[in-house]
Motif scaffolding. Sequence first.
Motif, PDB file in Angstrom:
ATOM      1  N   LYS A 140       0.840  -1.203   0.000  1.00  0.00           N
ATOM      2  CA  LYS A 140       0.000   0.000   0.000  1.00  0.00           C
ATOM      3  C   LYS A 140       0.879   1.259   0.000  1.00  0.00           C
ATOM      4  CE  LYS A 140      -3.849   2.373   0.539  1.00  0.00           C
ATOM      5  NZ  LYS A 140      -4.805   2.447  -0.576  1.00  0.00           N
ATOM      6  N   ARG A 187      -4.256  -2.375  -6.031  1.00  0.00           N
ATOM      7  CA  ARG A 187      -4.996  -3.621  -5.855  1.00  0.00           C
ATOM      8  C   ARG A 187      -4.120  -4.614  -5.106  1.00  0.00           C
ATOM      9  NH1 ARG A 187      -8.385  -7.201 -10.278  1.00  0.00           N
ATOM     10  NH2 ARG A 187      -9.662  -8.135  -8.655  1.00  0.00           N
ATOM     11  N   THR A 246      -7.326  -4.902  -0.720  1.00  0.00           N
ATOM     12  CA  THR A 246      -8.572  -4.534  -1.379  1.00  0.00           C
ATOM     13  C   THR A 246      -9.515  -5.725  -1.508  1.00  0.00           C
ATOM     14  OG1 THR A 246      -7.460  -4.875  -3.500  1.00  0.00           O
ATOM     15  CG2 THR A 246      -7.574  -2.619  -2.674  1.00  0.00           C
TER      16      THR A 246
END
Lengths: 344, 344
Positions: A188, A194, A214
């Motif tokens: 992240k 994703r 996600t």
Amino acid sequence: MRATMMYGAGDVRVEEVPDARLQLATDAVVRVLRACVCGSDLHPYRGMAATDRGTPMGHEFLGLVEDVGSEVDGLKRGDVVLAPFVWSDNTCDFCREGLHTSCRHGGFWATDEIGGGQAEAVRVPQAQGTLVKLPVGVDSTLLPSLLTLSDVYCTGYHCAVTAGVNERTTVTVIGDGAVGLSAVLSAKLLGAERIILMGRHQERTNLGVEFGATEVVTERGAEGIARVRELTGGDGTHAVLECVGSKPAYETALQLARAGGVVSRVGVPQYDEAPLGFDPFIRNITITGGVAPARAYIEQLLPDVLDGRVEPGRVFDRTVGLDAVPDAYRAMNDREALKVLVRP
Amino acid sequence: MRATMMYGAGDVRVEEVPDARLQLATDAVVRVLRACVCGSDLHPYRGMAATDRGTPMGHEFLGLVEDVGSEVDGLKRGDVVLAPFVWSDNTCDFCREGLHTSCRHGGFWATDEIGGGQAEAVRVPQAQGTLVKLPVGVDSTLLPSLLTLSDVYCTGYHCAVTAGVNERTTVTVIGDGAVGLSAVLSAKLLGAERIILMGRHQERTNLGVEFGATEVVTERGAEGIARVRELTGGDGTHAVLECVGSKPAYETALQLARAGGVVSRVGVPQYDEAPLGFDPFIRNITITGGVAPARAYIEQLLPDVLDGRVEPGRVFDRTVGLDAVPDAYRAMNDREALKVLVRP
């Protein structure tokens, strides 16, 4: 002083050992403020042959400098310091390249001559190169998150970095242990939009979602592979972060890497040989990762932890004193606890 | 027309087959000017089970466009064109990423529906994406070097590129076959100052030295490993270019990679599982490479070949007509010839 020793599978004891003390002019002695139990500590906990002579345990700790050798600059008694899980001189060619785990004068904690972190104090070799001063007090609420820079957060970060994760990368993370969750956080941080997390423990995957996952895939093996492929139009993802270390986890990773993609491994491999034949060759899959040179990443990751922008310390879900370390092993092995913080 | 067919190990025949002809509007038909026998053709030559129905052979060729389908732009009858060893549309997401070997509408030559290059002519699917026009005549002396862009030179280049070879990289090349020598040439082109070539055939290693190898190690196995380590202060090299494909070659490569280094494989692996356990993990070795997307490299490598600055065609040490292709297989298998050029 008291220290944790392992005598064989399932046999962890906290016992009196000789006090940690300076042996070389490049040493320091650090009184441990926080330590923890690592997923990799569970490997010997499950499989170590019984011995008469215990092995010291623990390779993640932060603490107070108690004593420094005459050749150690920049550190003094009372400093709060973090130790990465490998000690190193931070000056050799490998260290300059950021591969402190291959330092020409470095080594691992918890060997016969050098104690482990699950103890009251530790002798730190190559102290000037190894220890990182932390600008916090001994009762800072940040200590748990700072402690993750010793290993687990940097290991997840190494996994994502070596896999080349960036804004254009789709990511699968295999494993919802503390390293897997750290890998989610790192992916992240590196911009991945994703991030598919494969894990079966809802409390852990919930934290993974808070860290940036996600999608969560709870199936394993062939079903898990089918599910991730379904989510990715049959292709798999550019990066697969393998945070377990078992052969099935590696095999799953290989099958989930998109053609031209990368499997990065940071779980200590519990196998010698593994599939590396025609399929990964014809699809140009790269296998990378390895033991994380935490020391190389600490300065870079520290500011966000100090600012509270990331909270990798949330992987700790239990805190114990030194006496309860044997039960911490049991709890982690039984998956009662994700990762146990130790306050000696 | 006449084409080369393999019926089993050691059983190569040149026989009459139906003429290559357009089947789809995206096809072209190319009359072959030059083709060759690949080291990877020797794998079935050594191990293919006998069949009644032959398999077409050959995946490296250049030739004259004879016919083009209605949807093929930019090519016309009489153009001299090069075919990379995988056909591809050059427009899908994988092709745009430079991974033409995973093209969503591509495939390999020499399957039942699509002939091989060791023939008088070939039907080329996805002709507009696959074929590269060459600004030379049909009798250019550059044809052998240009033909290497179909596979062997690009394969060596892929090996060096994926291994991250640059001016600061020390390199070991394993294998003195045509791919190994192409990898030497590529490593030199990418700036490597030190290139250790492991090979036992003096004529080949001599060409390797002309291509840029700075040292030749003739020993194999444990002795070869010891010798390269001796030459590198015990460390091994940053990049190891594994151009053989056997398991011992991979094992040697792994042991010769410096900590933090890269093993790149471009020889088709003749194994399913291989060592991938604690040692490469603890030393942070990356395993990369794979089947080379030659199409991605051709435009980039072409100018130096056209200018004669590099002469990868020197790997050809014998030229035969189509009738003598069976003997070319034998000669390469017996190591009488390094790589055989075919003039149908």
